[in-house]
Design an enzyme around this catalytic site. Sequence first.
Site, PDB file in Angstrom:
ATOM      1  N   SER A 128      45.299  22.237  35.241  1.00  0.00           N
ATOM      2  CA  SER A 128      46.122  23.020  34.329  1.00  0.00           C
ATOM      3  C   SER A 128      45.370  23.259  33.020  1.00  0.00           C
ATOM      4  O   SER A 128      44.350  23.935  33.013  1.00  0.00           O
ATOM      5  CB  SER A 128      47.467  22.321  34.112  1.00  0.00           C
ATOM      6  OG  SER A 128      48.432  23.206  33.593  1.00  0.00           O
ATOM      7  N   ASP A 146      50.539  24.742  39.787  1.00  0.00           N
ATOM      8  CA  ASP A 146      49.906  23.804  38.867  1.00  0.00           C
ATOM      9  C   ASP A 146      49.586  22.479  39.560  1.00  0.00           C
ATOM     10  O   ASP A 146      50.456  21.836  40.144  1.00  0.00           O
ATOM     11  CB  ASP A 146      50.880  23.559  37.712  1.00  0.00           C
ATOM     12  CG  ASP A 146      50.262  22.829  36.538  1.00  0.00           C
ATOM     13  OD1 ASP A 146      49.451  21.907  36.758  1.00  0.00           O
ATOM     14  OD2 ASP A 146      50.605  23.166  35.397  1.00  0.00           O
TER      15      ASP A 146
END
Length: 313
Positions: free
Chosen positions: A39, A191
């Site tokens: 991320s 993510d």
Amino acid sequence: MAIGCGGTLGFAWTVAALASVQEALNWDPRDATAIIGTSAGAEFVTMLGSGIGVDELVAMQLGGPGARPELLAHIASAPGKLPPRPSMGIGNPRLVARRDLPILSRMSGIAPVGGGDPSWLGALAESLAPGDSWLPHPNAYMVSMDYRTGRRVAFGAARTPKATIGEALRASWAIPGWFPPVAIGGVRYIDGGASSTASVDLLLPLELDELVVLAPMASRTLRPARGAARIERAALRNFMSTGLDREIELVRAAGTKVLRIDATDHDLAVMGANFMDGRRRLATFESSLRTTRASVARELNLHPFRSPKAEAP
């Protein structure tokens, strides 16, 4: 080096942490044997892996002379503190029944499909490493989660699906409920933080001697939280911290020395409960400059590396 997720404020915290590590070890993180990021950590993979130095990252945070225009544009276009209205439907409800997956992976399956615009990530990738080739760093990995199976995928590693830097960065940043999943080769990815905050264990095959871990969404010792911070800890931080504990135990058991730096109580008090609140970005960066310098010194006393000038992955 492994760099965890953390949103806008985790990114600011990590810039300061990189500066503290570079200073203490007299070592350039761009020289790491491998860089794996999740991320917000994948932003650092993109930047460090394309040759951006820590001093340039610090200048980006401060916004002063010497900051690169493309980095200033990136930080100025970061998403706001609240997600836009999501799309209809939910991600993959079948994940909820998968008892073999971490709780965050399972819960990601019932998150609504995010309506956020990840184009600022694509712009960063295109400005630093245009085209379809991967980063020049030999071992630069960005972690996402396969939304069908809950399996982690480290784009850039051997035997993983081919992706552009922009695709991998957007996939690694696709926070469930905030940004839509990213399709790569016909598979949707979200993510990587939905599975692990830093995916330290994915570096085990490299049999590294030393490993630096920067994890703003993890903490080892915390005072009792109040208000909205209790929700952040119960929903995210506690699970991510426990998972990182297990991964580091595995890496150390394999013979790798680990320098782990994560967020302190003071950092969290400055950040607040919303890790996307850009209004706290500079204060978070300044707090981390102080706390991570102290944390690095303490950790090196407990877990010394070969020498301050040794190459550290």
